[in-house]
Design a protein around this motif. Structure first.
Motif, PDB file in Angstrom:
ATOM      1  N   LEU A   1      15.084 107.899  -3.195  1.00 27.10           N
ATOM      2  CA  LEU A   1      16.040 107.262  -2.296  1.00 27.10           C
ATOM      3  C   LEU A   1      15.402 107.021  -0.928  1.00 27.10           C
ATOM      4  CD1 LEU A   1      18.948 106.266  -1.865  1.00 27.10           C
ATOM      5  CD2 LEU A   1      19.560 108.598  -1.172  1.00 27.10           C
ATOM      6  N   ALA A   2      14.678 108.036  -0.427  1.00 27.50           N
ATOM      7  CA  ALA A   2      13.995 107.892   0.869  1.00 27.50           C
ATOM      8  C   ALA A   2      12.967 106.768   0.800  1.00 27.50           C
ATOM      9  CB  ALA A   2      13.340 109.213   1.268  1.00 27.50           C
TER      10      ALA A   2
ATOM     11  N   SER B   1      13.039  99.267   1.823  1.00 26.47           N
ATOM     12  CA  SER B   1      14.008  98.331   2.386  1.00 26.47           C
ATOM     13  C   SER B   1      13.687  98.067   3.857  1.00 26.47           C
ATOM     14  CB  SER B   1      15.416  98.892   2.229  1.00 26.47           C
ATOM     15  OG  SER B   1      16.354  98.033   2.844  1.00 26.47           O
ATOM     16  N   SER B   2      13.407  99.149   4.588  1.00 28.71           N
ATOM     17  CA  SER B   2      13.082  99.025   6.008  1.00 28.71           C
ATOM     18  C   SER B   2      11.792  98.221   6.194  1.00 28.71           C
ATOM     19  CB  SER B   2      12.943 100.416   6.625  1.00 28.71           C
ATOM     20  OG  SER B   2      12.488 100.312   7.948  1.00 28.71           O
ATOM     21  N   LEU B   3      10.784  98.549   5.374  1.00 35.62           N
ATOM     22  CA  LEU B   3       9.507  97.825   5.466  1.00 35.62           C
ATOM     23  C   LEU B   3       9.668  96.368   5.057  1.00 35.62           C
ATOM     24  CD1 LEU B   3       7.028 100.527   4.119  1.00 35.62           C
ATOM     25  CD2 LEU B   3       7.266  99.732   6.490  1.00 35.62           C
ATOM     26  N   SER B   4      10.527  96.105   4.053  1.00 34.51           N
ATOM     27  CA  SER B   4      10.783  94.713   3.645  1.00 34.51           C
ATOM     28  C   SER B   4      11.418  93.940   4.801  1.00 34.51           C
ATOM     29  CB  SER B   4      11.705  94.667   2.424  1.00 34.51           C
ATOM     30  OG  SER B   4      11.084  95.204   1.308  1.00 34.51           O
ATOM     31  N   TYR B   5      12.385  94.586   5.464  1.00 40.64           N
ATOM     32  CA  TYR B   5      13.031  93.935   6.616  1.00 40.64           C
ATOM     33  C   TYR B   5      12.001  93.687   7.718  1.00 40.64           C
ATOM     34  CZ  TYR B   5      16.013  93.107  10.624  1.00 40.64           C
ATOM     35  OH  TYR B   5      16.591  92.567  11.747  1.00 40.64           O
ATOM     36  N   GLN B   6      11.168  94.721   8.005  1.00 39.31           N
ATOM     37  CA  GLN B   6      10.136  94.554   9.030  1.00 39.31           C
ATOM     38  C   GLN B   6       9.159  93.449   8.632  1.00 39.31           C
ATOM     39  OE1 GLN B   6       8.312  98.399   9.487  1.00 39.31           O
ATOM     40  NE2 GLN B   6       9.842  99.114  10.981  1.00 39.31           N
TER      41      GLN B   6
END
Length: 161
Positions: A37-38, A44-49
């Motif tokens: 999950l982490a 997800s965070s890296l994809s957004y970045q």
């Protein structure tokens, strides 16, 4: 029965070991699920970045292309300015030369006007002198004619004597 008890004890022991193993594996599964999950959140965070960075990269590439275009245009304008500056310098030199020629021509024209005025006065003077000579000629011609007439009369008188 004792054999049965021993078998049951063995089965219990195996069951306890299996329960311990299940608890251990359940804990590992939970830990791995949380880690998963982490990592999904990190992905997800890296994809957004990554998406944000790609958008910024596209903007920067556009800005770079515009800057290159502006630089090329600036260089072209610089070349045009240099060309126009040289043309302006040539035109200024031509204007100075034309101004110099105009001053020389004006001075020559002024001198020509002065000479023309001098010769006009001389012509007027000569015309006046000519008119005076013509009057003198007429007077002398009249006197000559009168003298000739008188001479003719005297000759006629002398012939008549």
């Amino acid at each position: 029965m004792e054999k049965l008890r021993e078998k049951m004890d063995k089965i219990r022991l195996v069951a306890e070991e299996a329960n311990d193993k299940i608890a251990e594996l359940t804990a590992k599964v939970k830990a791995l699920e949380q880690e998963n999950l982490a990592k999904e959140q990190q992905i997800s965070s890296l994809s957004y970045q990554n998406q944000t960075l790609e958008e910024q990269n596209e903007k920067l590439e556009k800005s770079l292309q515009e800057a290159k275009g502006a630089a090329d245009q600036g260089a072209q304008h610089g070349t045009e300015v240099d060309t126009l500056t040289r043309k302006l310098q040539l035109l200024e030199e031509e204007a100075e030369e034309a101004d110099k020629n105009l001053r020389e021509t004006t001075e020559k024209l002024r001198l020509t006007d002065v000479k023309a005025e001098h010769y006009e006065r001389k012509v007027q003077s000569l015309e006046a002198e000519r008119d005076e000579w013509e009057k003198k000629y007429e007077v002398v011609s009249e006197k000559l004619k009168a003298a000739e007439d008188e001479l003719v009369k005297i000759q006629q008188e002398l012939e008549g004597l």
